[in-house]
Design a protein around this motif. Sequence first.
Motif, PDB file in Angstrom:
ATOM      1  N   VAL A   1      -6.559  -6.144   6.188  1.00  0.00           N
ATOM      2  CA  VAL A   1      -5.443  -5.762   5.316  1.00  0.00           C
ATOM      3  C   VAL A   1      -4.116  -6.211   5.949  1.00  0.00           C
ATOM      4  O   VAL A   1      -3.248  -6.764   5.272  1.00  0.00           O
ATOM      5  CB  VAL A   1      -5.455  -4.249   5.066  1.00  0.00           C
ATOM      6  CG1 VAL A   1      -4.161  -3.793   4.397  1.00  0.00           C
ATOM      7  CG2 VAL A   1      -6.671  -3.861   4.217  1.00  0.00           C
TER       8      VAL A   1
ATOM      9  N   ALA B   1       0.010  -3.164   1.356  1.00  0.00           N
ATOM     10  CA  ALA B   1      -1.334  -2.617   1.625  1.00  0.00           C
ATOM     11  C   ALA B   1      -1.858  -1.861   0.414  1.00  0.00           C
ATOM     12  O   ALA B   1      -3.043  -1.904   0.097  1.00  0.00           O
ATOM     13  CB  ALA B   1      -1.300  -1.701   2.850  1.00  0.00           C
TER      14      ALA B   1
ATOM     15  N   LYS C   1     -10.040  -2.351  -0.216  1.00  0.00           N
ATOM     16  CA  LYS C   1     -10.774  -2.540   1.027  1.00  0.00           C
ATOM     17  C   LYS C   1     -12.219  -2.136   0.762  1.00  0.00           C
ATOM     18  O   LYS C   1     -12.488  -1.022   0.323  1.00  0.00           O
ATOM     19  CB  LYS C   1     -10.143  -1.637   2.102  1.00  0.00           C
ATOM     20  CG  LYS C   1     -10.483  -1.954   3.506  1.00  0.00           C
ATOM     21  CD  LYS C   1      -9.426  -1.449   4.487  1.00  0.00           C
ATOM     22  CE  LYS C   1      -9.217   0.054   4.484  1.00  0.00           C
ATOM     23  NZ  LYS C   1      -8.226   0.490   5.469  1.00  0.00           N
TER      24      LYS C   1
ATOM     25  N   GLY D   1      -6.104  -0.296   0.269  1.00  0.00           N
ATOM     26  CA  GLY D   1      -5.814  -0.948   1.545  1.00  0.00           C
ATOM     27  C   GLY D   1      -5.036  -0.097   2.527  1.00  0.00           C
ATOM     28  O   GLY D   1      -5.174  -0.261   3.739  1.00  0.00           O
TER      29      GLY D   1
END
Lengths: 590, 590
Positions: free
Chosen positions: B284, B295, B300, B317
């Motif tokens: 990230v 982010a 993720k 993220g």
Amino acid sequence: MKQSQMLIRTLREQPAEADTKGHALLLRAGYIRQLAAGVYSYLPLAQRVLSRIERIIREEMEAAGAAELRLPSLHPAELLRESGRYELYGRDLMLLEDRHGREFALGPTHEEVVTALVGSEVSSYRQLPVSVYQIGTKFRDERRPRFGLLRGREFLMKDAYSFGRSEQELDAAYQSMFEAYHRIFTRCGLNFRAAEADSGAIGGSGSHEFMALAAIGEDDIAVCSCCGYAANVERAETRSLKNDRRTDGEAAASGVAGAGSKEAPKAAPKAAPERFATPGIRTVEELQDACGLRAEDILKTLIYAADGQVIAVLVRGDHEVNELKVKAFLKADTIELADEETVLAAAGTRPGFVGPVGLSLPLLADHAAMAMAEAVAGAGAQDEHWRHVVPGRDFCADHTGDFRLIRAGDACPRCESGSVGLVKGIEIGHVFKLGTRYSGRLHATFRDERGQEQPLIMGCYGIGVSRLLAAVAEQSAREDGLCWPPSLAPFTVHLIPVAAQDGVQMELARRLYETLRSQGMEVLLDDREERPGVKFKDAELIGIPWTLIVGRGAAEGRVELRSRSAGTGRELAAEEALAEIIQPGPDLML
Amino acid sequence: MKQSQMLIRTLREQPAEADTKGHALLLRAGYIRQLAAGVYSYLPLAQRVLSRIERIIREEMEAAGAAELRLPSLHPAELLRESGRYELYGRDLMLLEDRHGREFALGPTHEEVVTALVGSEVSSYRQLPVSVYQIGTKFRDERRPRFGLLRGREFLMKDAYSFGRSEQELDAAYQSMFEAYHRIFTRCGLNFRAAEADSGAIGGSGSHEFMALAAIGEDDIAVCSCCGYAANVERAETRSLKNDRRTDGEAAASGVAGAGSKEAPKAAPKAAPERFATPGIRTVEELQDACGLRAEDILKTLIYAADGQVIAVLVRGDHEVNELKVKAFLKADTIELADEETVLAAAGTRPGFVGPVGLSLPLLADHAAMAMAEAVAGAGAQDEHWRHVVPGRDFCADHTGDFRLIRAGDACPRCESGSVGLVKGIEIGHVFKLGTRYSGRLHATFRDERGQEQPLIMGCYGIGVSRLLAAVAEQSAREDGLCWPPSLAPFTVHLIPVAAQDGVQMELARRLYETLRSQGMEVLLDDREERPGVKFKDAELIGIPWTLIVGRGAAEGRVELRSRSAGTGRELAAEEALAEIIQPGPDLML
């Protein structure tokens, strides 16, 4: 406290595991339960007794100037190796390895840990003397745990340690602890004696055991009928003739004579020794029966191996060898009776016919044996004895001394007039002058006034706390239950409303409960819905000093007050009962 | 008590072994000494603090209706095997064999022993509910003992256990203990929070940890800025969007928004996903730096092996997966991040490029991830990502739920207006609804009203007693020494005659000492022949609430009274000083 919250389950039957009266009642009344051999859980009732014992101990330890601390149970094994106790305790030590392979012993007592600690905290004479104590768990892997709490593997102990600069400071600390112990055991309502004890392999200059008197005791104690003398039988001195100029006649005339007075010398006939046949007659008892002799006219010659060396010990036929005294005299680590082969090789004949005449072994003779005018003794040949053997004429001892066990009826070794009796005791405390036994080996030193390094002079002082509870239970055991001294009882008053559904009874009980508690009294309220007979039987088992019963008389404000110790009860007004409990007057004992 | 009798040695230097402020001061001020890693001796000062803590605990446990008992430390290993803890604890257990080869564990806590005990004492519903507690030593072979008393291998604990017939009785006992714990920690002067805690593998329906707030704490706690909510970070719920209808703008306007408010959905652009090259860009952070992304706009995707089964977990993220939540959802015993080979085999690409689109693995998605309007995500192929990925359009999750760690600034999961902050805490207590976890396995049952056998419904309630001492020390640590709350201080007054040779000073000190003690005050009298500076420095280290200094003013009956907590002192007449100490008035704080 309400009984329903106290986890009290009583047992009507005698538990199979119980081997003493007190142990059986502690189980039956719901005080303790066994988890594993020698490992016990203390239920709430027992915990309350323990906390009372602990409070008394703390007060008296503080009064004696000792500060409480708390040392760990995990002892690095190397500390016990340094002190020598790792080998000395052997399998009695409980050992474990941690995850990194380091060995620990569970503390059997804390001499090493406290010596290392105080040795590192104290550097100068100006920090001395100092005494510390703790109350906590000890572990010993007893080979044969028994008698419930009396010989367990995990038990509670108070251990104290004194550190000083000199023997004088040790003596002062010892005396202070000795007196504290007297106060503690007296406050615990115990029937006890402080007995002179053997210092054992540890050496040191003094030691007393505090013994609770009880038929199941594992120790024998010699107690004087006149003076305060008491000693462990293992340790008790016997009066030597050098200190006892009385004759048989005088002793008899004084009216206090026991067997000890028979040690006085008789008029000497001085006939020559004469051999006579004693086929198969080996023991003193057999000689008495077969030949019409008195045990006190016979000499008994025993062959021992002391650290491997063969020696002979001579005592009068009615006396027993005290092996600890022999061992201490020889400074030997071990002593045991020689086996038949060794006796044959060393004395030329079998056990039973060995005698002091012509014997070519080191000979230790008891005073009383050497004081005999003449005696019958083994002839050193199979199936034969001598008569008319005169000690000092027909044989000599390499050493004459105190080598026998004291007996009931012996003259008191301390006072002029008493004779000793033997009683059984449970060791509940031990005070001990250690000297430099531990500080020397663990290099625990201080700098004295001249800047010289000196080892700390130590004493150690133990009380078996869980054992004390058991000893009091043993002494207070009755047929129908326990009977605690007020100072240790889990509660002062057991309050029993007879019918839990009866509103009048419950209301009076509630009022009595609140009043007593507001006066600081500890009350156990039986709030269970059980039959009256069950409640009364449970109350007897539990053994609380006062039982206050609220029954039919409640409507008129009348109750029954029973005294457990007196075993009596009477009906009276609730207010009168309260007054008696809260401010016990002359009619306390009902 | 005289200081010379208290075995107090202070250290001027910072001890090398100390790894926290409180630990260093407990060593320097002469409270504790290490015997072995994680094994401590409590010197008299610490023992006095411990006994004060124990008294407070006992009073509150009695008030909560729990009866004190005392259970052994030697636990037959088969009991722990029955409960499953033998395997669960593994090398944390300290094990030993007795002389007969029977295996014992040193109790890490006493669930098994107390369950077996109460199971055998209680047979009927009429004996329930019942609660018991004890204060004693526990043993755990910590792999890495540290922070002094905070993580030791032999430590003091109060453990309580409740037994009831029903969940309702468990709830009542739990609530009663919960409140008792609040009173105990409040009385101990502790800054603490009760945090919702993970029930862990044991299951059960509820659990709270009591956390002493301290920078060195090993636990992270999420604490709401508005309501009383507190929870262990491992356990803290995060607010799902289903319960949070606010938009970014509303949250910002309310002025309390943290990152949590960013979970609100944005206006949907609905562009089609678009592949773009990200050579060597796996994390990230790298995506942020290389592509100028935020982010919170990235998805993720992490691959785990849970009890061997490979699964994917999806979070935003800027969030972290909470593995305990994943584990609990899957009811798995173990969970770990999959290794590179497993990822390659299961997801067709290496870690860093895995994405939810087209993924043929079970997918658990966090609420916040699924609430994203669009996102950047791994493309499932080496060195490529997607942009414009829309959750729900381009991929679906097998389960959407709370799978992330809470963060500072997140919206409070309980109240409407607060956001959470993260603080560090030391776990000093834990209350736990066990249910039938132990009674089921150990067959601890009672007969209910209909005569049916039922397992006891249990709760357990622990307080780290030695840890509590350390936590208070940590919170009260100052540069120059400790500063005990009056309720736990080893003494209330530290009385210091400046010159031990000065008769006037010593006479006044003696009189003050006797007067204070007669009023029930605990006084430490510095009777040492030391320089005044040494005495004052030692007093600061030891940290007793009042210091009463008898110096040159003694001739006029004047003394100096210092308050440790206020850090102030003033000269006044001895009688005034006594009055302030004995009956603190409005000017208590000097």
